[in-house]
Design a protein around this motif. Structure first.
Motif, PDB file in Angstrom:
ATOM      1  N   LYS A 113       0.954   4.285  -2.845  1.00 50.56           N
ATOM      2  CA  LYS A 113       0.760   5.696  -2.504  1.00 50.56           C
ATOM      3  C   LYS A 113       1.961   6.550  -2.889  1.00 50.56           C
ATOM      4  CE  LYS A 113      -1.950   7.458   0.097  1.00 50.56           C
ATOM      5  NZ  LYS A 113      -3.139   8.325  -0.079  1.00 50.56           N
ATOM      6  N   LEU A 151       6.288   7.508   5.510  1.00 44.65           N
ATOM      7  CA  LEU A 151       5.185   6.809   6.169  1.00 44.65           C
ATOM      8  C   LEU A 151       5.451   6.667   7.665  1.00 44.65           C
ATOM      9  CD1 LEU A 151       2.522   5.320   6.103  1.00 44.65           C
ATOM     10  CD2 LEU A 151       3.760   3.232   5.474  1.00 44.65           C
ATOM     11  N   LYS A 185      -3.653   6.518   6.933  1.00 45.63           N
ATOM     12  CA  LYS A 185      -2.630   7.225   6.165  1.00 45.63           C
ATOM     13  C   LYS A 185      -2.475   6.636   4.761  1.00 45.63           C
ATOM     14  CE  LYS A 185      -1.474  10.070   9.445  1.00 45.63           C
ATOM     15  NZ  LYS A 185      -1.769  11.522   9.328  1.00 45.63           N
ATOM     16  N   LEU A 186      -2.712   5.330   4.636  1.00 46.13           N
ATOM     17  CA  LEU A 186      -2.534   4.667   3.341  1.00 46.13           C
ATOM     18  C   LEU A 186      -3.824   4.610   2.534  1.00 46.13           C
ATOM     19  CD1 LEU A 186      -0.262   1.722   4.529  1.00 46.13           C
ATOM     20  CD2 LEU A 186       0.447   3.696   3.161  1.00 46.13           C
ATOM     21  N   ALA A 191       0.837  -1.213   0.000  1.00 46.27           N
ATOM     22  CA  ALA A 191       0.000   0.000   0.000  1.00 46.27           C
ATOM     23  C   ALA A 191       0.867   1.256   0.000  1.00 46.27           C
ATOM     24  CB  ALA A 191      -0.921  -0.014   1.215  1.00 46.27           C
ATOM     25  N   ARG A 192       1.975   1.204   0.705  1.00 45.13           N
ATOM     26  CA  ARG A 192       2.891   2.357   0.734  1.00 45.13           C
ATOM     27  C   ARG A 192       3.445   2.647  -0.658  1.00 45.13           C
ATOM     28  NH1 ARG A 192       8.244   2.717   0.893  1.00 45.13           N
ATOM     29  NH2 ARG A 192       8.635   0.553   1.496  1.00 45.13           N
TER      30      ARG A 192
END
Length: 256
Positions: free
Chosen positions: A55, A62, A93-94, A51-52
């Motif tokens: 993004k 992160l 956040k993600l 997911a990071r």
């Protein structure tokens, strides 16, 4: 639930596990079958890393966003650490489903909301009177008692001498124009922003104690103040050294 199945005439039995996909190859009679399925056993760290990457965030970015040290996040993503108490924070956040992030089950993304996250606050700005605005250049300490009874957050980048005013009257109200300001709207004014043709400015005329709010019009070597309201009497007045610009409007806030 298998994602897909296909068969080939020749093969040997085989199980292969990757980060995201598991596929099994097995032989029945003269045909070889391959079954693909999602790997729900991938680690929390693997899902966070996936997911990071989607993004476009660095590991450090992160880690800072969730309040974690980068080495701790690195250990999580590599599998050295198998769990975290910050699942909900990571998910927020993600922009992914917290259940998926923790267990691999459920949709990766929930239904997206029809609103965007609020912009970051750039600082607090004092709401002052129009009389104070007219002599703002003389104010040394904007934090001194009595300068403002109210401070509002401003989302636009601004200088540290930016102030806010509550609009009075309808001279700048133009329902058909790109810019329109109603009575009671709050405008944010930056004294250090350069005033150019078309800027909405707060200006003090020599014969007035209060500042006023108008649009600056520059034609050649002449300058004018113009009310945006097309029905306003004496809509345009010329200024020739008899006006002091107190600041340029950088945004507004409207109360509901």
């Amino acid at each position: 639930m298998p994602e897909s199945v296909f068969k080939q005439p020749v093969c040997d039995d085989l199980d292969v596990h990757t980060e995201n996909i598991v596929f099994s190859i097995f032989k029945v009679n003269s045909y070889c079958y391959c079954i693909f399925s999602k790997n729900i056993n991938m680690s929390i760290g693997t899902r966070i890393k996936e997911a990071r990457s989607e993004k476009g965030l660095s590991q450090k970015a992160l880690a800072d966003a969730v309040g974690m040290r980068q080495p701790t996040l690195s250990a999580l993503e590599s599998g050295k650490t198998q769990s975290t108490s910050l699942i909900a924070t990571f998910a927020a956040k993600l922009g992914v489903n917290a259940l998926w992030l923790e267990t691999g089950k459920g949709p990766k993304y929930l239904d997206r909301p029809n609103i965007e996250p609020a912009p970051d606050i750039q600082g607090q700005v004092p709401v002052i009177s129009w009389v104070t605005a007219g002599k703002w250049a003389e104010v040394i300490d904007i934090y001194q008692p009595g300068i403002a009874d109210e401070w509002l957050p401003c989302i636009k980048k601004h200088s540290n001498r930016t102030f806010a005013l509550r609009v009075k009257g309808l001279s700048m109200f133009d329902p058909t124009g790109k810019h329109s300001y109603s009575d009671g709207d709050i405008i944010f004014v930056d004294p250090e922003k350069e005033a150019i043709n078309g800027s909405r400015i707060v200006v003090r005329l020599e014969d007035s104690k209060e500042a006023t709010f108008k649009q600056l019009v520059i034609e050649g070597d002449k300058k004018y103040l113009m009310a945006l309201n097309p029905s306003w009497p004496n809509r345009i007045i010329e200024i020739n050294g008899n006006a002091t610009i107190c600041g340029v409007v950088i945004g507004k806030w409207t109360d509901e």
